[in-house]
Write a protein that holds these residues in place. Structure first.
Motif, PDB file in Angstrom:
ATOM      1  N   VAL A  37       0.810  -1.229   0.000  1.00 61.58           N
ATOM      2  CA  VAL A  37       0.000   0.000   0.000  1.00 61.58           C
ATOM      3  C   VAL A  37       0.841   1.276   0.000  1.00 61.58           C
ATOM      4  CG1 VAL A  37      -1.940  -1.166   1.150  1.00 61.58           C
ATOM      5  CG2 VAL A  37      -0.190   0.002   2.542  1.00 61.58           C
ATOM      6  N   VAL A  38       2.168   1.138  -0.081  1.00 57.52           N
ATOM      7  CA  VAL A  38       2.997   2.345  -0.004  1.00 57.52           C
ATOM      8  C   VAL A  38       3.593   2.689  -1.370  1.00 57.52           C
ATOM      9  CG1 VAL A  38       3.531   1.951   2.431  1.00 57.52           C
ATOM     10  CG2 VAL A  38       5.123   1.108   0.667  1.00 57.52           C
ATOM     11  N   LYS A  44       9.533  -0.019   1.987  1.00 53.66           N
ATOM     12  CA  LYS A  44       8.872  -1.291   1.620  1.00 53.66           C
ATOM     13  C   LYS A  44       8.737  -1.402   0.098  1.00 53.66           C
ATOM     14  CE  LYS A  44       4.566  -1.812   3.006  1.00 53.66           C
ATOM     15  NZ  LYS A  44       3.422  -2.226   3.855  1.00 53.66           N
ATOM     16  N   ASP A  76      -5.783  -1.939   2.370  1.00 48.00           N
ATOM     17  CA  ASP A  76      -5.380  -2.565   3.628  1.00 48.00           C
ATOM     18  C   ASP A  76      -6.085  -3.887   3.925  1.00 48.00           C
ATOM     19  OD1 ASP A  76      -4.781   0.376   5.726  1.00 48.00           O
ATOM     20  OD2 ASP A  76      -3.599  -0.655   4.208  1.00 48.00           O
ATOM     21  N   SER A  94       1.681  -3.885   7.938  1.00 46.50           N
ATOM     22  CA  SER A  94       1.982  -3.551   9.333  1.00 46.50           C
ATOM     23  C   SER A  94       1.353  -4.613  10.231  1.00 46.50           C
ATOM     24  CB  SER A  94       1.357  -2.183   9.641  1.00 46.50           C
ATOM     25  OG  SER A  94       1.176  -2.011  11.030  1.00 46.50           O
ATOM     26  N   LYS A  97      -2.141  -4.519  11.757  1.00 49.68           N
ATOM     27  CA  LYS A  97      -3.349  -4.783  10.961  1.00 49.68           C
ATOM     28  C   LYS A  97      -3.720  -6.266  10.963  1.00 49.68           C
ATOM     29  CE  LYS A  97      -2.392  -0.856   7.972  1.00 49.68           C
ATOM     30  NZ  LYS A  97      -1.992  -0.379   6.624  1.00 49.68           N
ATOM     31  N   ARG A 173      -6.710   9.548  12.560  1.00 48.07           N
ATOM     32  CA  ARG A 173      -6.690   8.284  11.821  1.00 48.07           C
ATOM     33  C   ARG A 173      -5.795   7.307  12.542  1.00 48.07           C
ATOM     34  NH1 ARG A 173      -2.550   4.975   8.994  1.00 48.07           N
ATOM     35  NH2 ARG A 173      -3.786   3.472   7.806  1.00 48.07           N
ATOM     36  N   GLN A 175      -4.520   2.896  12.404  1.00 52.59           N
ATOM     37  CA  GLN A 175      -4.597   1.573  11.762  1.00 52.59           C
ATOM     38  C   GLN A 175      -5.566   0.721  12.573  1.00 52.59           C
ATOM     39  OE1 GLN A 175      -0.419   0.102  10.544  1.00 52.59           O
ATOM     40  NE2 GLN A 175      -0.034   1.564  12.201  1.00 52.59           N
ATOM     41  N   PHE A 196      -4.812   3.025   4.435  1.00 50.03           N
ATOM     42  CA  PHE A 196      -3.683   3.902   4.122  1.00 50.03           C
ATOM     43  C   PHE A 196      -3.858   4.584   2.759  1.00 50.03           C
ATOM     44  CE2 PHE A 196       0.393   5.571   4.832  1.00 50.03           C
ATOM     45  CZ  PHE A 196       1.141   5.483   3.669  1.00 50.03           C
ATOM     46  N   ASN A 213       2.541   8.165  11.807  1.00 47.61           N
ATOM     47  CA  ASN A 213       3.183   7.316  10.816  1.00 47.61           C
ATOM     48  C   ASN A 213       4.697   7.473  10.924  1.00 47.61           C
ATOM     49  OD1 ASN A 213       3.122   5.588   8.403  1.00 47.61           O
ATOM     50  ND2 ASN A 213       1.028   6.379   8.313  1.00 47.61           N
ATOM     51  N   ASN A 217       6.824   7.496   5.179  1.00 44.67           N
ATOM     52  CA  ASN A 217       5.473   7.465   4.606  1.00 44.67           C
ATOM     53  C   ASN A 217       4.922   8.882   4.457  1.00 44.67           C
ATOM     54  OD1 ASN A 217       4.998   4.774   4.054  1.00 44.67           O
ATOM     55  ND2 ASN A 217       4.134   4.328   6.056  1.00 44.67           N
ATOM     56  N   LEU A 238       6.430   1.052  13.557  1.00 44.37           N
ATOM     57  CA  LEU A 238       5.848   0.412  12.381  1.00 44.37           C
ATOM     58  C   LEU A 238       6.708  -0.800  12.016  1.00 44.37           C
ATOM     59  CD1 LEU A 238       3.903   0.134  10.049  1.00 44.37           C
ATOM     60  CD2 LEU A 238       5.104   1.987   8.874  1.00 44.37           C
ATOM     61  N   TYR A 240       6.685  -4.372   9.828  1.00 43.63           N
ATOM     62  CA  TYR A 240       5.987  -5.149   8.792  1.00 43.63           C
ATOM     63  C   TYR A 240       6.304  -6.626   8.976  1.00 43.63           C
ATOM     64  CZ  TYR A 240       5.960  -0.671   6.182  1.00 43.63           C
ATOM     65  OH  TYR A 240       5.803   0.631   5.784  1.00 43.63           O
TER      66      TYR A 240
HETATM   67  C1  LMR Z   1      -0.283   2.685   7.686  1.00 42.98           C
HETATM   68  O1  LMR Z   1      -1.352   2.123   7.403  1.00 42.98           O
HETATM   69  O2  LMR Z   1      -0.179   3.824   8.170  1.00 42.98           O
HETATM   70  C2  LMR Z   1       0.995   1.938   7.366  1.00 42.98           C
HETATM   71  O3  LMR Z   1       0.937   0.662   7.989  1.00 42.98           O
HETATM   72  C3  LMR Z   1       1.149   1.773   5.875  1.00 42.98           C
HETATM   73  C4  LMR Z   1       2.403   0.985   5.541  1.00 42.98           C
HETATM   74  O4  LMR Z   1       2.254  -0.161   5.036  1.00 42.98           O
HETATM   75  O5  LMR Z   1       3.506   1.522   5.793  1.00 42.98           O
END
Ligand code: LMR
Length: 339
Positions: A37-38, A44, A76, A94, A97, A173, A175, A196, A213, A217, A238, A240
């Protein structure tokens, strides 16, 4: 003479077999769809492209990796569902999630100020406890291949965030993590889970007033264009997890597996060596735009945040159990401040 005719006949028959139905004997490559998603320029995003190069090289072309950045294939929550269905083969979401996977324990790493210290974070993700949590993912059909540490979270908003009371009434906002929900509420904010891929527009239109964040990002998504303030709080982390569909992974031929294992190892090494620099550079680049008022919490200001947020650790004993949280402290080397 007879032998050479027989030999020719065998060769002719073999050639016919090889090209029967117009198909060549070389099998079609295995397609690995890697969704994230980035931005391709984020740590990433760069690690995904490196994984593609290495995977195709080390499997001698038996695998083709298709990278889909910036939520271009799945957003996401969708991406986790797609992985479990086998519609996509690789993700690096992340670990905040993982709730929808039914593995709530990964939220524990969102406890405020738990993983701020780089050494504590690295020690935690390399601990035997992670092996136990990985088993829970495998039971859900998800195979964790590696953990990528993308550093500490900072906050952005359209008002200065210096003392905890500054969050009161703000729509923030988060996650999709129960702990992050509790953190926002403890600060007096109103938490909103937003994918995201929809965050920039949500900030731009005022659906939410702020978010937290990593700087890389904030830089690569240009959040500094729609946020006026950034506070370097380093209150969360953060992390992953590079994950695949377990059935897909277990079904791969041994030679392909060893090539992909090597690609996982080397792209993980690349990620952990470059993310910290990218995040530090991003802070400098964001500041240089002149569009954001930057503030680094002083030790005194940070202590006020810690005092305000430590009750979340206690509140979360009901969700994870006191023993589980105390084990996380021990494995990570985190020493909770004396209240
Ligand atoms: C977010 O949703 O803010 C981050 O987890 C996005 C990401 O994958 O860095």
């Amino acid at each position: 003479m007879k032998a050479s005719v027989a030999k020719l006949l065998v060769l002719a028959f073999a050639a016919a077999l090889l090209f029967a139905g117009g198909k060549s004997a070389v099998a079609d490559p295995i397609i690995v769809k890697f969704s994230h998603v980035v931005s391709p320029d984020a740590p990433k995003g760069k690690a995904a492209l490196l994984f593609k190069q290495l995977a195709e090289k080390y499997t001698n072309g038996k695998v083709t990796v298709e990278v889909y950045p910036n939520s271009s294939l799945y957003k996401d929550k969708e991406e986790l569902e797609a992985l479990q269905l086998g519609s996509v083969q690789l993700l690096a979401p992340s670990i905040s999630k993982f709730g929808p996977l039914g593995v709530k324990e990964f939220d524990v790493f969102d406890l405020p100020f738990l993983m701020t210290d780089d050494s504590h974070a690295r020690q935690m993700m390399a601990s035997p406890m992670i092996g136990e949590l990985n088993k829970k993912l495998e039971d859900k059909g998800v195979e964790p291949l590696a953990y990528w540490d993308n550093g500490a979270h900072v906050y952005t908003a359209n008002v200065p965030l210096i003392v905890p009371d500054d969050f009161r009434g703000l729509k923030m906002r988060i996650q999709g993590s129960k702990v992050l929900d509790a953190v926002a509420r403890q600060l007096g904010a109103i938490p909103q889970i937003i994918a995201f891929g929809e965050l920039y527009q949500s900030l731009q239109t005022g659906v939410v007033d702020g978010e937290d964040n990593v700087p890389s990002n904030i830089w690569t998504q240009k959040f500094y264009d729609v946020q006026k303030h950034l506070t370097v709080s380093n209150h969360g982390r953060l992390t992953y997890s590079l994950i695949t569909n377990k059935k897909f992974w277990d079904g791969l031929p041994a030679d392909v597996r060893s090539g992909l294992d090597r690609a996982v190892k080397e792209s993980t090494q690349f990620f952990n060596e470059t993310a910290a620099k990218d995040n530090a550079d991003a802070l400098v680049q964001i500041k240089a735009t002149g569009r954001v008022q930057m503030h680094v919490l002083t030790e005194t200001e940070k202590q006020a945040w810690v005092t305000k947020l430590m009750p979340v650790h206690k509140d979360m004993q009901g969700r994870f159990g006191k023993d589980f949280i105390e084990r996380v402290y021990k494995e990570s080397g985190f020493v909770p401040p004396q209240s």
